[in-house]
Design an enzyme around this catalytic site. Structure first.
Site, PDB file in Angstrom:
ATOM      1  N   ASP A 130       4.315   0.332   7.582  1.00  0.00           N
ATOM      2  CA  ASP A 130       3.724  -0.969   7.878  1.00  0.00           C
ATOM      3  C   ASP A 130       4.889  -1.876   8.603  1.00  0.00           C
ATOM      4  O   ASP A 130       5.549  -2.624   7.809  1.00  0.00           O
ATOM      5  CB  ASP A 130       3.017  -1.611   6.815  1.00  0.00           C
ATOM      6  CG  ASP A 130       2.223  -2.760   7.147  1.00  0.00           C
ATOM      7  OD1 ASP A 130       1.916  -3.031   8.340  1.00  0.00           O
ATOM      8  OD2 ASP A 130       1.894  -3.621   6.383  1.00  0.00           O
ATOM      9  N   GLU A 164       3.013 -10.520  12.297  1.00  0.00           N
ATOM     10  CA  GLU A 164       1.516  -9.849  12.155  1.00  0.00           C
ATOM     11  C   GLU A 164       1.358 -10.625  10.665  1.00  0.00           C
ATOM     12  O   GLU A 164       0.257 -11.003  10.348  1.00  0.00           O
ATOM     13  CB  GLU A 164       1.375  -8.784  12.181  1.00  0.00           C
ATOM     14  CG  GLU A 164       0.045  -7.963  12.070  1.00  0.00           C
ATOM     15  CD  GLU A 164      -0.279  -7.862  10.394  1.00  0.00           C
ATOM     16  OE1 GLU A 164      -1.472  -8.326  10.040  1.00  0.00           O
ATOM     17  OE2 GLU A 164       0.585  -7.469   9.749  1.00  0.00           O
ATOM     18  N   GLU A 165       2.252 -10.264   9.860  1.00  0.00           N
ATOM     19  CA  GLU A 165       2.183 -10.462   8.274  1.00  0.00           C
ATOM     20  C   GLU A 165       1.701 -11.609   7.913  1.00  0.00           C
ATOM     21  O   GLU A 165       1.156 -11.620   6.936  1.00  0.00           O
ATOM     22  CB  GLU A 165       3.591  -9.810   7.727  1.00  0.00           C
ATOM     23  CG  GLU A 165       3.599  -8.340   7.812  1.00  0.00           C
ATOM     24  CD  GLU A 165       2.728  -7.481   7.276  1.00  0.00           C
ATOM     25  OE1 GLU A 165       1.706  -7.900   6.502  1.00  0.00           O
ATOM     26  OE2 GLU A 165       2.967  -6.115   7.436  1.00  0.00           O
ATOM     27  N   ASP A 192      -1.668   0.333  13.124  1.00  0.00           N
ATOM     28  CA  ASP A 192      -1.448  -0.572  12.244  1.00  0.00           C
ATOM     29  C   ASP A 192      -2.151  -0.047  10.755  1.00  0.00           C
ATOM     30  O   ASP A 192      -2.402  -0.778   9.907  1.00  0.00           O
ATOM     31  CB  ASP A 192      -1.571  -1.874  12.295  1.00  0.00           C
ATOM     32  CG  ASP A 192      -0.716  -2.950  11.460  1.00  0.00           C
ATOM     33  OD1 ASP A 192       0.083  -2.374  10.419  1.00  0.00           O
ATOM     34  OD2 ASP A 192      -1.116  -4.090  11.338  1.00  0.00           O
TER      35      ASP A 192
HETATM   36 ZN   LIG Z   1       0.673  -4.056   9.310  1.00  0.00          ZN
END
Ligand SMILES: [Zn+2]
Length: 295
Positions: A130, A164-165, A192
């Site tokens: 990830d 993104e997180e 993802d």
């Molecule tokens: Zn991710």
């Protein structure tokens, strides 16, 4: 088959909004059982939010075994005192960038296919599944097409999204910029969900588009892809509203939450063969969209 993403989706609110709910009820801190399907004692972190009008209380994730231990003590009626000693902090926002590279299409250069992932990660591990390896798959799609000396009809663009997180700032910026440029995305493909053995593709599109894509299954089956069906694509590409198809690569999910957002997410946990099969699936699909179009 048990879909661990569905379980995660239903449980993760306890981490994301736990501090808000608990503080609202008068708590001075929260501890959440890590949102994972692995029975180990490694905390799995992830985004959590505060609300301005509500006290910002400490919030931690516990490894499964510690959480179960505390649970048993509570069930037994024990009086428990816990000391929290936290080193986490929120830094000021800083400038960051998406990373973009593309092969221009020879016949329809203005028709764009995005392949992407995100390059930020939680600091407990290396961000391998990830989403470092997902980014590598997106880069490899372009690299393989180049190595084979193929010239795509449509533009194939690799986008590695930042942030993104927490806030999806990279995805928002990309969507806003391509909106203002009036770009024409015919499809976007995101990896993802880890880089485990290929299973299928989730597609957000009109049913005629999905029907059409399903005709490509005999070719994709060579990589282990079994299905193409309607479903959620990915957290970054879903903002590309003009795309005719938003496509999420879906590998086997049974082990993904062993690694997710924890110290377990290291590159030695990525199996090169599984990753390459997924890369092949994404490359074939990207090429088919590029040559055949999507409608
Ligand atoms: Zn991710």
């Amino acid at each position: 088959l048990v879909n661990t993403f569905a379980a995660y989706g239903k449980a993760v609110g306890q981490r994301v909004k736990g501090a808000i709910e608990a503080a609202g009820a008068g708590a001075i801190g929260t501890m959440v059982r890590s949102v994972t399907s692995l029975n180990d004692n490694t905390p799995h972190t992830g985004v959590m939010y505060y609300q301005d009008s509500i006290p910002k209380i400490p919030s931690v994730a516990l490894g499964i075994q510690d959480a179960e231990f505390l649970s048993r003590l509570i069930d037994d009626g024990e009086e428990i005192v816990v000391n929290l000693d936290l080193s986490c902090q929120n830094h000021e926002k800083a400038l960051s960038y998406n990373i973009i590279g593309e092969i221009r299409g020879s016949e329809f250069p203005e028709e764009i296919i995005v392949v992407g992932g995100h390059f930020d990660a939680w600091d407990k591990g290396q961000g391998a599944h990830d989403d470092g390896a997902g980014c590598m798959q997106a880069i490899e799609v372009l690299s393989i097409i180049k190595q084979l000396n193929l010239q795509p009809k449509r533009t194939i663009r690799c986008v590695l999204f930042t942030d993104e997180e927490q806030w999806q700032a990279g995805a928002k910026a990309y969507a806003a910029r391509s909106d203002s440029l009036k770009e024409n995305h015919i499809a976007a493909i995101e990896s993802d969900r880890g880089v485990l053995t290929p299973r299928g593709f989730n597609v957000t599109a009109d049913s005629t588009v999905i029907d059409r894509m399903q005709k490509w299954l005999p070719i994709l089956r060579r990589t282990g892809i079994d299905w193409i069906r309607e479903g959620g694509s990915g957290p970054d590409i879903r903002r590309i509203k003009d795309a005719h198809a938003l496509i999420g690569y879906v590998p086997d999910n049974q082990r993904y939450f062993d690694y997710h957002h924890s110290a377990n997410d290291t590159f030695d946990q990525v199996h090169a063969r599984e990753m390459e099969l997924g890369t092949a699936a994404m490359t074939i699909l990207t090429w088919l969209v590029s040559e055949e179009g999507i409608e």
